[in-house]
Scaffold this active site. Structure first.
Site, mmCIF file in Angstrom:
data_model
loop_
_atom_site.group_PDB
_atom_site.id
_atom_site.type_symbol
_atom_site.label_atom_id
_atom_site.label_comp_id
_atom_site.label_asym_id
_atom_site.label_seq_id
_atom_site.Cartn_x
_atom_site.Cartn_y
_atom_site.Cartn_z
ATOM 1 N N LYS A 90 3.265 7.746 -7.202
ATOM 2 C CA LYS A 90 3.682 9.144 -7.203
ATOM 3 C C LYS A 90 5.204 9.274 -7.241
ATOM 4 C CE LYS A 90 -0.407 10.981 -7.200
ATOM 5 N NZ LYS A 90 -0.888 11.734 -8.388
ATOM 6 N N ASP A 138 -10.723 8.523 -20.379
ATOM 7 C CA ASP A 138 -10.005 7.791 -19.344
ATOM 8 C C ASP A 138 -8.523 7.916 -19.656
ATOM 9 O OD1 ASP A 138 -8.691 5.803 -17.849
ATOM 10 O OD2 ASP A 138 -10.388 4.425 -17.951
ATOM 11 N N SER A 174 3.066 13.797 -5.221
ATOM 12 C CA SER A 174 2.568 13.966 -3.858
ATOM 13 C C SER A 174 3.772 13.898 -2.932
ATOM 14 C CB SER A 174 1.586 12.844 -3.505
ATOM 15 O OG SER A 174 1.343 12.791 -2.108
ATOM 16 N N THR A 214 -9.265 18.680 -0.721
ATOM 17 C CA THR A 214 -9.965 18.310 -1.944
ATOM 18 C C THR A 214 -11.139 17.399 -1.592
ATOM 19 O OG1 THR A 214 -8.642 16.311 -2.293
ATOM 20 C CG2 THR A 214 -7.759 18.387 -3.184
ATOM 21 N N TYR A 230 0.094 4.004 -3.547
ATOM 22 C CA TYR A 230 0.027 5.430 -3.877
ATOM 23 C C TYR A 230 1.422 6.046 -3.936
ATOM 24 C CZ TYR A 230 -1.480 10.316 -3.576
ATOM 25 O OH TYR A 230 -1.683 11.656 -3.807
ATOM 26 N N LEU A 282 -8.107 19.557 -7.618
ATOM 27 C CA LEU A 282 -6.951 20.273 -8.138
ATOM 28 C C LEU A 282 -7.124 20.619 -9.610
ATOM 29 C CD1 LEU A 282 -4.004 18.187 -6.594
ATOM 30 C CD2 LEU A 282 -5.162 20.196 -5.629
ATOM 31 N N CYS A 294 -3.700 16.018 -13.499
ATOM 32 C CA CYS A 294 -4.182 15.920 -12.119
ATOM 33 C C CYS A 294 -4.968 14.636 -11.844
ATOM 34 C CB CYS A 294 -5.076 17.116 -11.781
ATOM 35 S SG CYS A 294 -4.245 18.706 -11.797
ATOM 36 N N SER A 326 -12.985 18.378 -11.092
ATOM 37 C CA SER A 326 -13.086 18.599 -9.645
ATOM 38 C C SER A 326 -11.700 18.754 -9.042
ATOM 39 C CB SER A 326 -13.816 17.433 -8.962
ATOM 40 O OG SER A 326 -13.059 16.233 -9.060
ATOM 41 N N ASP A 364 -11.966 14.317 -18.025
ATOM 42 C CA ASP A 364 -12.338 13.560 -16.829
ATOM 43 C C ASP A 364 -13.273 12.420 -17.230
ATOM 44 O OD1 ASP A 364 -12.575 12.889 -14.050
ATOM 45 O OD2 ASP A 364 -12.305 15.028 -13.574
#
Length: 252
Positions: free
Chosen positions: A162, A56, A145, A193, A158, A17, A83, A15, A36
């Site tokens: 990143k 995973d 990001s 997304t 987060y 990106l 991703c 799903s 995924d």
């Protein structure tokens, strides 16, 4: 580097990106192994040239199995696009107390450690392939990001994860240069997304208006186009590219 007749691994490939990157690579003649989690793979659409693989990214054995599957394909493993990731939000000290320690650990484990896990195992396999005429064996594209540089309130975990991915880029490129493997990172801005699926149209319009130009949200296809450009552009290495329409995030 040519994409046709190669094998590629795309994590988070069912799903968002990852799915866009998988489609773009497959449309250019790569055999893509989209990695995924089980629920995501179960809902993924059938795409010519894309094989879905359950793994995973934080599990070394599962990733090794996925890498062996891709490396054992008819075409040489040349491309990896990382991703897979999560983006929860929590203040360091909020109304309910301090930031949940296990949540912080989970974000780092998936976004940063998971990226490194795939990088190290895939690079080992790519390094066993025959180089092309320019001495190239492959390219790994990681996903950071703009939060790595402009982290907002509630994004401590987060942004830290990143930021680690961004900082990993240059030393990884230097480490793997002797194997003919390039390492690049894309740092997307606000991309439309599934993570944004629950927000209102009014809020979505406000987000788009905050982008200097073009005044719209990024799309997964924008990301996929850049990933393809990086694969094909042999002199891009060891760099983080912001894909954000010149956006600089405000504190909140």
């Amino acid at each position: 580097m040519l994409i046709t007749d190669t094998a590629a691994i795309v994590t988070g490939g069912a799903s968002g990106l990852g799915a866009a990157a998988a489609r773009a690579l497959a449309s250019r003649g790569a055999h893509v192994f989209a990695v995924d989690l089980p629920d995501a793979v179960a809902k993924a659409p059938v795409v010519d040239g894309v094989t879905y693989t359950v793994a995973d990214v934080t599990d070394a054995d599962q990733v090794q199995t996925a890498v062996e599957q891709a490396a054992g394909a008819r075409n040489p493993l040349r491309i990896v696009v990382n991703c897979a990731g999560i983006a929860p939000s929590a203040r360091i000290v909020g109304r309910k107390g301090p930031h949940d320690f296990d949540l912080f650990r989970k974000v780092i484990e998936i976004n940063l450690i998971g990226t490194f896990n795939v990088l190290r195992l895939a690079a080992a396999a790519i390094g066993q392939t025959e180089p092309d005429q320019q001495g190239q064996r492959g390219v790994v594209i990681n996903t950071a990001s703009v939060a790595a540089f402009d982290g907002q309130i509630g994004q401590a975990a987060y942004a830290a994860s990143k930021g680690g991915v961004a900082s990993l880029t240059l030393p990884a490129a230097r480490d793997l240069s002797s194997s003919g493997i390039r390492v690049m990172t894309i740092a997307p801005g606000i991309v439309d997304t599934p993570m944004l699926a629950t927000i209102s149209e009014e809020f979505r319009a406000g987000l788009a208006e905050s982008v200097p130009f073009p005044k719209r949200l990024g799309t997964p296809d924008d990301f996929a186009q850049l990933a393809v450009n990086i694969v094909e552009h042999d002199y891009l290495n060891g760099e983080v590219i912001r894909m954000d329409g010149a956006l600089r995030m405000a504190p909140r």
